[in-house]
Each structure stands twice: as C-alpha cells, then as structure tokens.
Design a protein around this motif. Sequence first.
Motif, PDB file in Angstrom:
ATOM      1  N   THR A  60       0.828  -1.209   0.000  1.00  0.00           N
ATOM      2  CA  THR A  60       0.000   0.000   0.000  1.00  0.00           C
ATOM      3  C   THR A  60       0.864   1.261   0.000  1.00  0.00           C
ATOM      4  O   THR A  60       0.355   2.350  -0.234  1.00  0.00           O
ATOM      5  N   SER A  61       2.159   1.103   0.271  1.00  0.00           N
ATOM      6  CA  SER A  61       3.092   2.232   0.261  1.00  0.00           C
ATOM      7  C   SER A  61       4.341   1.830  -0.513  1.00  0.00           C
ATOM      8  O   SER A  61       5.061   0.914  -0.092  1.00  0.00           O
ATOM      9  N   MET A  62       4.601   2.494  -1.623  1.00  0.00           N
ATOM     10  CA  MET A  62       5.781   2.178  -2.422  1.00  0.00           C
ATOM     11  C   MET A  62       7.059   2.451  -1.636  1.00  0.00           C
ATOM     12  O   MET A  62       8.004   1.647  -1.671  1.00  0.00           O
ATOM     13  N   ALA A  63       7.109   3.565  -0.924  1.00  0.00           N
ATOM     14  CA  ALA A  63       8.325   3.912  -0.171  1.00  0.00           C
ATOM     15  C   ALA A  63       8.654   2.839   0.854  1.00  0.00           C
ATOM     16  O   ALA A  63       9.810   2.398   0.978  1.00  0.00           O
ATOM     17  N   ARG A  64       7.653   2.400   1.586  1.00  0.00           N
ATOM     18  CA  ARG A  64       7.869   1.391   2.633  1.00  0.00           C
ATOM     19  C   ARG A  64       8.253   0.050   2.008  1.00  0.00           C
ATOM     20  O   ARG A  64       9.170  -0.629   2.477  1.00  0.00           O
ATOM     21  N   ALA A  65       7.554  -0.329   0.925  1.00  0.00           N
ATOM     22  CA  ALA A  65       7.823  -1.617   0.286  1.00  0.00           C
ATOM     23  C   ALA A  65       9.211  -1.639  -0.343  1.00  0.00           C
ATOM     24  O   ALA A  65       9.939  -2.631  -0.224  1.00  0.00           O
ATOM     25  N   TYR A  66       9.593  -0.554  -0.982  1.00  0.00           N
ATOM     26  CA  TYR A  66      10.893  -0.493  -1.655  1.00  0.00           C
ATOM     27  C   TYR A  66      12.034  -0.599  -0.645  1.00  0.00           C
ATOM     28  O   TYR A  66      13.050  -1.233  -0.897  1.00  0.00           O
ATOM     29  N   LYS A  67      11.843   0.001   0.497  1.00  0.00           N
ATOM     30  CA  LYS A  67      12.877  -0.002   1.543  1.00  0.00           C
ATOM     31  C   LYS A  67      13.104  -1.401   2.091  1.00  0.00           C
ATOM     32  O   LYS A  67      14.238  -1.804   2.391  1.00  0.00           O
ATOM     33  N   TYR A  77       1.586  18.116 -15.550  1.00  0.00           N
ATOM     34  CA  TYR A  77       1.401  16.747 -15.049  1.00  0.00           C
ATOM     35  C   TYR A  77       2.618  15.861 -15.311  1.00  0.00           C
ATOM     36  O   TYR A  77       2.511  14.645 -15.285  1.00  0.00           O
ATOM     37  N   ARG A  78       3.770  16.472 -15.562  1.00  0.00           N
ATOM     38  CA  ARG A  78       4.961  15.693 -15.901  1.00  0.00           C
ATOM     39  C   ARG A  78       5.870  15.422 -14.713  1.00  0.00           C
ATOM     40  O   ARG A  78       6.972  14.904 -14.876  1.00  0.00           O
ATOM     41  N   GLY A  79       5.439  15.745 -13.519  1.00  0.00           N
ATOM     42  CA  GLY A  79       6.256  15.522 -12.335  1.00  0.00           C
ATOM     43  C   GLY A  79       6.553  14.052 -12.122  1.00  0.00           C
ATOM     44  O   GLY A  79       5.703  13.184 -12.348  1.00  0.00           O
ATOM     45  N   GLY A  80       7.771  13.750 -11.664  1.00  0.00           N
ATOM     46  CA  GLY A  80       8.184  12.364 -11.449  1.00  0.00           C
ATOM     47  C   GLY A  80       7.944  11.872 -10.033  1.00  0.00           C
ATOM     48  O   GLY A  80       7.414  12.590  -9.185  1.00  0.00           O
ATOM     49  N   ARG A  81       8.312  10.607  -9.821  1.00  0.00           N
ATOM     50  CA  ARG A  81       8.236   9.919  -8.512  1.00  0.00           C
ATOM     51  C   ARG A  81       6.818   9.868  -7.960  1.00  0.00           C
ATOM     52  O   ARG A  81       6.607   9.816  -6.745  1.00  0.00           O
ATOM     53  N   GLN A  82       5.832   9.851  -8.841  1.00  0.00           N
ATOM     54  CA  GLN A  82       4.441   9.845  -8.383  1.00  0.00           C
ATOM     55  C   GLN A  82       4.084   8.575  -7.619  1.00  0.00           C
ATOM     56  O   GLN A  82       3.183   8.577  -6.781  1.00  0.00           O
ATOM     57  N   GLU A  83       4.785   7.479  -7.917  1.00  0.00           N
ATOM     58  CA  GLU A  83       4.510   6.221  -7.215  1.00  0.00           C
ATOM     59  C   GLU A  83       4.712   6.362  -5.708  1.00  0.00           C
ATOM     60  O   GLU A  83       4.120   5.624  -4.923  1.00  0.00           O
ATOM     61  N   TYR A  94       4.045   9.094  -3.946  1.00  0.00           N
ATOM     62  CA  TYR A  94       3.106  10.045  -3.353  1.00  0.00           C
ATOM     63  C   TYR A  94       1.660   9.571  -3.378  1.00  0.00           C
ATOM     64  O   TYR A  94       0.816  10.107  -2.670  1.00  0.00           O
ATOM     65  N   HIS A  95       1.378   8.582  -4.192  1.00  0.00           N
ATOM     66  CA  HIS A  95      -0.004   8.102  -4.322  1.00  0.00           C
ATOM     67  C   HIS A  95      -0.310   6.994  -3.304  1.00  0.00           C
ATOM     68  O   HIS A  95       0.462   6.049  -3.167  1.00  0.00           O
ATOM     69  N   SER A  96      -1.438   7.118  -2.641  1.00  0.00           N
ATOM     70  CA  SER A  96      -1.950   6.038  -1.792  1.00  0.00           C
ATOM     71  C   SER A  96      -3.082   5.346  -2.532  1.00  0.00           C
ATOM     72  O   SER A  96      -3.665   5.925  -3.468  1.00  0.00           O
ATOM     73  N   PRO A  97      -3.417   4.091  -2.156  1.00  0.00           N
ATOM     74  CA  PRO A  97      -4.560   3.436  -2.795  1.00  0.00           C
ATOM     75  C   PRO A  97      -5.823   4.285  -2.631  1.00  0.00           C
ATOM     76  O   PRO A  97      -6.022   4.943  -1.613  1.00  0.00           O
ATOM     77  N   LEU A  98      -6.662   4.270  -3.661  1.00  0.00           N
ATOM     78  CA  LEU A  98      -7.898   5.053  -3.631  1.00  0.00           C
ATOM     79  C   LEU A  98      -9.025   4.213  -3.029  1.00  0.00           C
ATOM     80  O   LEU A  98      -9.249   3.078  -3.442  1.00  0.00           O
TER      81      LEU A  98
END
Length: 389
Positions: free
Chosen positions: A337-344, A373-379, A381-385
């Motif tokens: 549910t969190s890319m940052a947490r999972a990647y770590k 809308y071209r900003g990177g690293r969106q994965e 910042y997004h949480s499941p909807l």
Amino acid sequence: MNEKSIGIIAEWNPFHLGHEYMVRSIREAYGNSFIMAVMSGPFVQRGEPALFDGWTRARWAVEGGVDTVFSFPVLSVLQSADRFAAYGVHLLASMGAHILAFGTESLEAEALLDAASFSLTPSHKEALHEALGEGLSYAEASYEAMKSHSPFLAEELSKPNNLLGFRYAETILQNHFPMTIHVVHRDMERNISASAAREELLHTGNTNLLPQKAQEEAAELMKSGCYTDFSRYSDACLLSSRLLSEKNLSETGLFSEGLEHKWFREIGNGDYETMLRAIKSKRYLYSRLKRIGAQLLLSAPGPSPFAAPPLPSYARLLALRRNRSEALNHIPLPIITSMARAYKKADKETRRSLEMDIRASDIRAWCQHSPLYRGGRQEFYHSPLIVNK
C-alpha cells in the motif's frame, strides 16, 4: 473467506461500457462474491503507456462494480500475449482466486479447455514443430497444429479474445491451479473497444463509450492535458534506441534471429513509427517491435530484466471498495500500500520489479501532454484510492 473469489486480468485503457457489462454479468452469476483484478499500470501489453494513470483507471473499475484493483507489474505486462496471460494467471492464483473471468468473442469455457488440453499433448507439440519446420510463422504453425485437432477451434482461436482465453485456460491446466473459468461473451453487435474509446478521446476530447462519471472525468482530463501524448513517447523511444550501440542491443537478450542488427540499421530514421515500419515483417510483428521499444526505454544497458522476469511475488493495491476491505486479509501474497515502505524492505528481486514500475510511471508522466502533469516519482506520493460506493 467462504465466498468465491473471482479474478480478472485487465488493461482497462480506459474502463468502458463493455467492461462494465462484463462486471455486471459476473455479479449476476456470482452475487456478492469478491471480484479482484490485476490491471496494467503505467504501460499496457501492446508496448506503450496507458492513456490515463493507473489510479484513475482502477477507481473507474471499482465504481463500475469491481471490489479491488491491483497493479500488474510492468515486467509481466510488457510480454507477448501468451506470457502476459501466464503471468496474470499465476498472480491471481497466488492471490487465492477461485475463478478466472474474462471475455471472448464466441468460445465457451468447455471449448477453451478442450483446446488447452490438446495444446499440452505430444500430438500438438509434434504438429507445431512440423509446421515450424516448414517455415511458417509461430502464429501460422499454431493454427495448423490446432487444425489437426479441430478446424473449428483453429479458426475461432484466430480471434484475439478467444486466443487470450485459450492461453488463460492453458496456464491453469499446465500448472494444475484449483481455478475454474467463467466466460462472458462480448457484445459483438455494439463491439465497444478500448481502442475506439481512445481514438475518440484523442481526436475529439470526448467519448460516449465510457460509463457516465468516467466519461465526464475523461473529458476533463483531456481538456487539462492530463493524458499521454504519444508523440512525446515515440520521440523518447527513438532517442533511447539511438543511445545504444549494436553491442548494447545484443546484450539485452530482447532480440532473436539477428533482429538487433536490423533494429540498429534503422535507428537513423527521423520518426519512430517510420523506423518500426521499416523493421516490421511477417516474422517481426508490429506489436512485438512496440514492446521491444518500450523494454529498451525502461531498461538500462546490459541484460534486460524483461528478457526473463520472475513470477510476480506481491500485490500492489491501487483502488478498493471500502466495504470489502476485510477480504484483503485473505489474500496470501504481501499487499503493498506504500511504495516507499515496500521499496525499503524489499528483497533484491522484488526491488528490481518495483524499480521498473517506478521507472514506467516516471516515463508515462514525462509523456503527459501538459507540463503541469509531468512531475516524477508519483509512485511514492499516491496512496490506494478508497471508494465508498
């Protein structure tokens, strides 16, 4: 969980009225059973970015009747149709799906299982090798091999959704998965397609082929420039190929039969589509070339992770119906549910897969029509909807 869990392998690029009809048909057949989907995220199997982002498309699907949508890792998505099907079935089986539901043009479950059973026999293997030995393409050889069993099935499997359903059934039988299949016939009279919806959106900014709310939102996204500009994508693919040497191309493992030499000869073209048309042949289909272009864009020089990716080992949540959240506790795979947490915390193999998802999302964002809308690293910042409906 006592109720049946129904799995769908999807692209939903975008989620249209035909998809809504399919989900409604599944509901009518299985009532309040849990419907979960694995959906292509930033990129789709044909070898290009999706028109809209994965979270929006997943939410439209949940609003259209699906209970939850997970992201199909891009390493599994950018594969030939048979491998795409196999990876999708493996992922849903690992997630505990009891039933695989999909649409076909005509074939019933029994016919698909009959064709799949024959494809796993020595007789089919022998007929296939014989046809290949006569110089036929793989698709032509497959047709001839199936024709030796059933001319009717051979003809019907020339239709794309029938063929994909056959690949699903084949994977289930080959791996002895405890999974049944449920077929929904497409409405061939209206024949609503995602490609027609995309074409209308790109040319007019609107389409009536989507459910009402999605239709209104899609029009707003097009108006604001929050959609994939495919000319930017084509330029990115051409540039990425030009930056690779002939040796680099050979080292990727993505080419066979010397195709990398032909690819290298054509990268001097001023237009990506012109380059692909120059390479395309009876043996090298356009869809395969598009996937290679996408794989080269996503991969660093060296052996490509797309050449032999591992089976998906996680389920990354994109969207969920709030009142079905308890069902997630019964999915055996790790749910991200969190890319940052999972990647770590990820092991080496999972991290590599997640890296490709992040890269795919960044490239798709770079290809947005509007710079807003071209900003990177969106994965990250997004949480499941979460959908309340």
